[in-house]
Scaffold this motif. Structure first.
Motif, PDB file in Angstrom:
ATOM      1  N   LYS A   4     -16.149   3.234   3.761  1.00 40.14           N
ATOM      2  CA  LYS A   4     -16.525   2.808   2.412  1.00 40.14           C
ATOM      3  C   LYS A   4     -16.539   3.993   1.451  1.00 40.14           C
ATOM      4  N   GLU A   5     -17.057   5.109   1.894  1.00 37.28           N
ATOM      5  CA  GLU A   5     -17.069   6.313   1.072  1.00 37.28           C
ATOM      6  C   GLU A   5     -15.642   6.777   0.755  1.00 37.28           C
ATOM      7  N   LEU A   6     -14.774   6.689   1.752  1.00 37.37           N
ATOM      8  CA  LEU A   6     -13.381   7.088   1.550  1.00 37.37           C
ATOM      9  C   LEU A   6     -12.704   6.202   0.511  1.00 37.37           C
ATOM     10  N   ILE A   7     -12.882   4.901   0.617  1.00 40.06           N
ATOM     11  CA  ILE A   7     -12.262   3.992  -0.345  1.00 40.06           C
ATOM     12  C   ILE A   7     -12.762   4.293  -1.754  1.00 40.06           C
ATOM     13  N   ALA A  30     -17.030  -9.308  -7.063  1.00 36.27           N
ATOM     14  CA  ALA A  30     -18.276  -9.422  -6.292  1.00 36.27           C
ATOM     15  C   ALA A  30     -18.004  -9.277  -4.793  1.00 36.27           C
ATOM     16  N   ALA A  31     -16.909  -9.854  -4.332  1.00 42.20           N
ATOM     17  CA  ALA A  31     -16.547  -9.733  -2.909  1.00 42.20           C
ATOM     18  C   ALA A  31     -16.202  -8.283  -2.573  1.00 42.20           C
ATOM     19  N   LEU A  32     -15.531  -7.591  -3.493  1.00 41.30           N
ATOM     20  CA  LEU A  32     -15.222  -6.180  -3.278  1.00 41.30           C
ATOM     21  C   LEU A  32     -16.515  -5.366  -3.225  1.00 41.30           C
ATOM     22  N   TRP A  33     -17.425  -5.649  -4.138  1.00 39.74           N
ATOM     23  CA  TRP A  33     -18.712  -4.953  -4.150  1.00 39.74           C
ATOM     24  C   TRP A  33     -19.414  -5.133  -2.807  1.00 39.74           C
ATOM     25  N   ASP A  34     -19.402  -6.361  -2.279  1.00 37.20           N
ATOM     26  CA  ASP A  34     -20.001  -6.615  -0.963  1.00 37.20           C
ATOM     27  C   ASP A  34     -19.323  -5.778   0.117  1.00 37.20           C
ATOM     28  N   ASP A  42     -22.590  -1.682   7.803  1.00 40.38           N
ATOM     29  CA  ASP A  42     -22.331  -0.269   8.058  1.00 40.38           C
ATOM     30  C   ASP A  42     -20.884   0.108   7.808  1.00 40.38           C
ATOM     31  N   ASN A  43     -19.978  -0.781   8.130  1.00 39.17           N
ATOM     32  CA  ASN A  43     -18.562  -0.470   8.029  1.00 39.17           C
ATOM     33  C   ASN A  43     -17.760  -1.733   7.784  1.00 39.17           C
ATOM     34  N   MET A  44     -16.453  -1.624   7.734  1.00 43.57           N
ATOM     35  CA  MET A  44     -15.579  -2.776   7.547  1.00 43.57           C
ATOM     36  C   MET A  44     -14.532  -2.806   8.663  1.00 43.57           C
ATOM     37  N   THR A  45     -13.861  -3.933   8.800  1.00 47.71           N
ATOM     38  CA  THR A  45     -12.844  -4.046   9.833  1.00 47.71           C
ATOM     39  C   THR A  45     -11.662  -3.141   9.493  1.00 47.71           C
ATOM     40  N   ILE A  46     -10.912  -2.778  10.507  1.00 44.73           N
ATOM     41  CA  ILE A  46      -9.722  -1.951  10.285  1.00 44.73           C
ATOM     42  C   ILE A  46      -8.711  -2.707   9.436  1.00 44.73           C
ATOM     43  N   SER A  47      -8.609  -3.999   9.612  1.00 45.92           N
ATOM     44  CA  SER A  47      -7.680  -4.798   8.815  1.00 45.92           C
ATOM     45  C   SER A  47      -8.017  -4.713   7.328  1.00 45.92           C
ATOM     46  N   LYS A  48      -9.295  -4.863   6.980  1.00 46.79           N
ATOM     47  CA  LYS A  48      -9.700  -4.762   5.581  1.00 46.79           C
ATOM     48  C   LYS A  48      -9.504  -3.341   5.068  1.00 46.79           C
ATOM     49  N   LEU A  49      -9.875  -2.362   5.880  1.00 50.90           N
ATOM     50  CA  LEU A  49      -9.689  -0.970   5.496  1.00 50.90           C
ATOM     51  C   LEU A  49      -8.214  -0.683   5.246  1.00 50.90           C
ATOM     52  N   ASN A  50      -7.358  -1.127   6.144  1.00 53.48           N
ATOM     53  CA  ASN A  50      -5.925  -0.885   6.020  1.00 53.48           C
ATOM     54  C   ASN A  50      -5.351  -1.521   4.755  1.00 53.48           C
ATOM     55  N   SER A  51      -5.773  -2.737   4.432  1.00 56.68           N
ATOM     56  CA  SER A  51      -5.248  -3.396   3.234  1.00 56.68           C
ATOM     57  C   SER A  51      -5.667  -2.645   1.976  1.00 56.68           C
ATOM     58  N   THR A  67      -6.037  16.789  17.265  1.00 61.57           N
ATOM     59  CA  THR A  67      -4.923  16.907  16.332  1.00 61.57           C
ATOM     60  C   THR A  67      -5.406  17.484  15.008  1.00 61.57           C
ATOM     61  N   GLU A  68      -4.702  18.475  14.497  1.00 60.28           N
ATOM     62  CA  GLU A  68      -5.032  19.040  13.193  1.00 60.28           C
ATOM     63  C   GLU A  68      -4.490  18.106  12.113  1.00 60.28           C
ATOM     64  N   LEU A  69      -5.332  17.799  11.160  1.00 57.15           N
ATOM     65  CA  LEU A  69      -4.941  16.873  10.102  1.00 57.15           C
ATOM     66  C   LEU A  69      -4.248  17.610   8.963  1.00 57.15           C
ATOM     67  N   PRO A  70      -3.284  16.947   8.318  1.00 58.72           N
ATOM     68  CA  PRO A  70      -2.646  17.552   7.155  1.00 58.72           C
ATOM     69  C   PRO A  70      -3.670  17.770   6.035  1.00 58.72           C
ATOM     70  N   GLU A  71      -3.321  18.595   5.084  1.00 55.30           N
ATOM     71  CA  GLU A  71      -4.220  18.947   3.989  1.00 55.30           C
ATOM     72  C   GLU A  71      -4.731  17.730   3.221  1.00 55.30           C
ATOM     73  N   ASN A  72      -3.897  16.735   2.998  1.00 54.16           N
ATOM     74  CA  ASN A  72      -4.280  15.576   2.205  1.00 54.16           C
ATOM     75  C   ASN A  72      -4.742  14.385   3.045  1.00 54.16           C
ATOM     76  N   ALA A  73      -5.151  14.626   4.288  1.00 60.06           N
ATOM     77  CA  ALA A  73      -5.623  13.565   5.181  1.00 60.06           C
ATOM     78  C   ALA A  73      -7.152  13.540   5.184  1.00 60.06           C
ATOM     79  N   TYR A  74      -7.694  12.411   5.604  1.00 56.77           N
ATOM     80  CA  TYR A  74      -9.142  12.217   5.669  1.00 56.77           C
ATOM     81  C   TYR A  74      -9.520  11.720   7.065  1.00 56.77           C
ATOM     82  N   GLU A  75     -10.698  12.093   7.493  1.00 56.60           N
ATOM     83  CA  GLU A  75     -11.214  11.627   8.784  1.00 56.60           C
ATOM     84  C   GLU A  75     -12.448  10.774   8.529  1.00 56.60           C
ATOM     85  N   ILE A  76     -12.462   9.602   9.143  1.00 54.44           N
ATOM     86  CA  ILE A  76     -13.599   8.676   9.016  1.00 54.44           C
ATOM     87  C   ILE A  76     -14.444   8.814  10.275  1.00 54.44           C
ATOM     88  N   GLU A  77     -15.725   8.929  10.062  1.00 59.19           N
ATOM     89  CA  GLU A  77     -16.627   9.071  11.203  1.00 59.19           C
ATOM     90  C   GLU A  77     -17.479   7.834  11.392  1.00 59.19           C
TER      91      GLU A  77
END
Length: 77
Positions: A4-7, A30-34, A42-51, A67-77
């Motif tokens: 959620k923070e990443l999005i 409102a659905a997006l806010w939810d 706590d989190n969302m499904t990978i399908s929703k995250l991917n879309s 694996t080392e991530l590229p400079e413009n990549a993000y890691e979700i914990e």
């Protein structure tokens, strides 16, 4: 960083409003806010995250943990 923070971060960087994101996803603001409210779940499904990431120009990948991530990549914990 949570999904959620990443999005929210990417939406801010790309200057995409909640209304615009909701329209792209075919849901109400409102659905997006939810979806993005950390108090709702706590989190969302990978399908929703991917879309959502696809709209923002990113994709979900699974790589070995050392694996080392590229400079413009993000890691979700």
């Amino acid at each position: 960083m949570t999904s959620k923070e990443l999005i929210k971060l990417l939406m801010n960087e790309k200057e995409i409003s909640n209304v615009d994101m909701a329209k792209e996803l075919g849901i109400t603001p409102a659905a997006l806010w939810d979806r993005l409210n950390p108090k709702k779940t706590d989190n969302m499904t990978i399908s929703k995250l991917n879309s959502m990431l696809k709209i923002l120009g990113y994709k979900v990948m699974v790589v070995p943990s050392d694996t080392e991530l590229p400079e413009n990549a993000y890691e979700i914990e």
